[in-house]
Design a protein around this motif. Structure first.
Motif, PDB file in Angstrom:
ATOM      1  N   CYS A 122      50.820  -4.821   3.109  1.00 24.13           N
ATOM      2  CA  CYS A 122      51.492  -3.847   2.248  1.00 24.13           C
ATOM      3  C   CYS A 122      50.596  -2.670   1.873  1.00 24.13           C
ATOM      4  O   CYS A 122      51.087  -1.545   1.709  1.00 24.13           O
ATOM      5  CB  CYS A 122      52.047  -4.527   0.997  1.00 24.13           C
ATOM      6  SG  CYS A 122      50.820  -5.353  -0.025  1.00 24.13           S
ATOM      7  N   HIS A 129      55.716  -2.224   3.016  1.00 25.45           N
ATOM      8  CA  HIS A 129      56.151  -3.613   3.156  1.00 25.45           C
ATOM      9  C   HIS A 129      55.038  -4.445   3.792  1.00 25.45           C
ATOM     10  O   HIS A 129      54.060  -3.912   4.337  1.00 25.45           O
ATOM     11  CB  HIS A 129      57.447  -3.698   3.959  1.00 25.45           C
ATOM     12  CG  HIS A 129      58.661  -3.432   3.133  1.00 25.45           C
ATOM     13  ND1 HIS A 129      59.170  -4.365   2.255  1.00 25.45           N
ATOM     14  CD2 HIS A 129      59.462  -2.338   3.043  1.00 25.45           C
ATOM     15  CE1 HIS A 129      60.234  -3.848   1.646  1.00 25.45           C
ATOM     16  NE2 HIS A 129      60.435  -2.625   2.105  1.00 25.45           N
ATOM     17  N   VAL A 138      61.494  -6.673   7.396  1.00 24.65           N
ATOM     18  CA  VAL A 138      60.214  -7.119   7.946  1.00 24.65           C
ATOM     19  C   VAL A 138      60.453  -8.207   8.984  1.00 24.65           C
ATOM     20  O   VAL A 138      61.098  -9.226   8.698  1.00 24.65           O
ATOM     21  CB  VAL A 138      59.297  -7.640   6.828  1.00 24.65           C
ATOM     22  CG1 VAL A 138      58.036  -8.266   7.412  1.00 24.65           C
ATOM     23  CG2 VAL A 138      58.922  -6.510   5.877  1.00 24.65           C
ATOM     24  N   PRO A 212      56.733  -0.623  -2.093  1.00 26.70           N
ATOM     25  CA  PRO A 212      57.593  -0.401  -0.925  1.00 26.70           C
ATOM     26  C   PRO A 212      58.342   0.921  -1.036  1.00 26.70           C
ATOM     27  O   PRO A 212      58.805   1.297  -2.110  1.00 26.70           O
ATOM     28  CB  PRO A 212      58.554  -1.598  -0.953  1.00 26.70           C
ATOM     29  CG  PRO A 212      58.500  -2.122  -2.346  1.00 26.70           C
ATOM     30  CD  PRO A 212      57.148  -1.799  -2.875  1.00 26.70           C
ATOM     31  N   ARG A 217      61.193  -6.718  -1.737  1.00 28.71           N
ATOM     32  CA  ARG A 217      60.564  -7.783  -0.953  1.00 28.71           C
ATOM     33  C   ARG A 217      61.283  -9.118  -1.104  1.00 28.71           C
ATOM     34  O   ARG A 217      60.728 -10.173  -0.815  1.00 28.71           O
ATOM     35  CB  ARG A 217      59.094  -7.909  -1.354  1.00 28.71           C
ATOM     36  CG  ARG A 217      58.304  -6.663  -0.970  1.00 28.71           C
ATOM     37  CD  ARG A 217      56.908  -6.659  -1.528  1.00 28.71           C
ATOM     38  NE  ARG A 217      56.209  -5.454  -1.066  1.00 28.71           N
ATOM     39  CZ  ARG A 217      55.164  -4.914  -1.673  1.00 28.71           C
ATOM     40  NH1 ARG A 217      54.677  -5.467  -2.761  1.00 28.71           N
ATOM     41  NH2 ARG A 217      54.596  -3.820  -1.196  1.00 28.71           N
TER      42      ARG A 217
END
Length: 322
Positions: A122, A129, A138, A212, A217
């Motif tokens: 990240c 991400h 992801v 992000p 997430r």
């Protein structure tokens, strides 16, 4: 026996007797200090949402480690802020990556200090991400490749422990094999096994510049409502070769810490995260709480729940008191 024959206050009457029967002992061996390293020289950028913490260039990071070590800190956890980012986080795998540089510099001056490297993408991706993004999410298996390369590169730089925090399925086994294949069979892995999609990470994302750029997430970090799932995650990491497991955050997940310790009796780490730290600091600055007492109470509660070691930004404040 009942009152008045039994009087539990008798053993609370003096400091000596209270110390004699104290069930939970917090020591300097229990604490790990997180540190943030960035490129440059003479750089000390304050992290406004985390009072007393800084982004440090390698030269000042070495000096900070000397200061901490002289106070009694025996282990630090390193996070890197690179000069450049890319789509896949491959910059974290480079021989001269920022954490690799820091590792070699610290080990040259302080070979006894135990260095742990956070392994994730990240901080190193343009999108923020924790891995390679494909079709808006992801991708688990392609991310494993980057994590394996990053772990091997850090091991080659001289790190003492690898700590994967990405929450990809199968990453402990993949990293274990990558390390073994490169003659690092003795490199321990501390897995962020039960890492929740928590609102308590806000200040950290300022510190690591890792927020992000889209979405969240929740597709890879855990739902805060789930406890049974944490047991499955921990069990899987143990099967894949984790030497130590972790619950993150700590304070809102003391029940999970206790369950993990009871069910597996594995070496267990808990991460007293940035939001937990910053709330104490903010309340103390306003005079609402006694910072020293509440900090010790927080750390003791995490230890009492079952944690063997605690990662905490409070470490530098309390270490000399221990």
């Amino acid at each position: 026996m009942a009152f008045p024959i039994t009087r539990l206050r008798r053993l609370r009457s003096t400091e000596v007797s209270r110390n004699m029967i104290r069930e939970t002992q917090l020591t300097k061996n229990d604490l790990i200090m997180p540190l943030f390293v960035r490129p440059g020289k003479g750089v000390q950028n304050p992290i406004n949402s985390m009072p007393g913490n800084y982004q440090l260039s390698v030269d000042l990071l070495v000096e900070k480690c000397k200061e901490l070590y002289n106070k009694g800190v025996q282990s630090v956890l390193l996070f890197g802020i690179p000069e450049h980012k890319d789509e896949h986080g491959l910059v974290a795998c480079e021989e001269n990556g920022i954490v690799q540089q820091a590792t070699r510099a610290i080990k040259k001056e302080l070979p006894e200090l135990f260095l742990i490297a956070d392994v994730c993408n990240c901080e190193y991706t343009t999108h923020g991400h924790c891995g390679t993004v494909i079709d808006g999410d992801v991708d688990n298996d392609s991310t494993l490749i980057t994590l394996g390369k990053q772990s091997v590169s850090l091991a080659q730089a001289g790190i003492d422990m690898i700590a994967p925090s990405d929450m990809m399925d199968g990453r402990v086994g993949f990293i274990r094999k990558a390390l073994d294949d490169h003659h690092f069979a003795n490199m321990p892995i501390m897995a962020y096994s039960a890492k929740y999609a928590s609102a308590f990470y806000g200040p950290f994302r300022d510190a690591a510049e890792s927020a992000p750029q889209f979405g969240n997430r929740a597709t890879y970090q855990m739902d805060p409502a789930n406890s049974n799932e944490a047991i499955r995650e921990v069990e899987q990491d143990i099967i894949e070769g984790a030497d130590m497991v972790m619950v993150k955050p700590a304070l809102s997940y003391l029940d999970v810490i206790q369950r993990v310790k009871t069910e597996f009796n594995m070496p267990l780490c808990a991460y007293n995260v940035s939001g937990e730290f910053s709330m104490v600091k903010a309340a103390a600055e306003r005079g609402w709480v006694d910072e020293e007492r509440i900090t010790m109470e927080v750390l003791t509660s995490i230890k009492r729940a079952g944690a063997d070691v605690i990662i905490s930004y409070h470490t530098q404040d309390v270490i000399e008191k221990l």
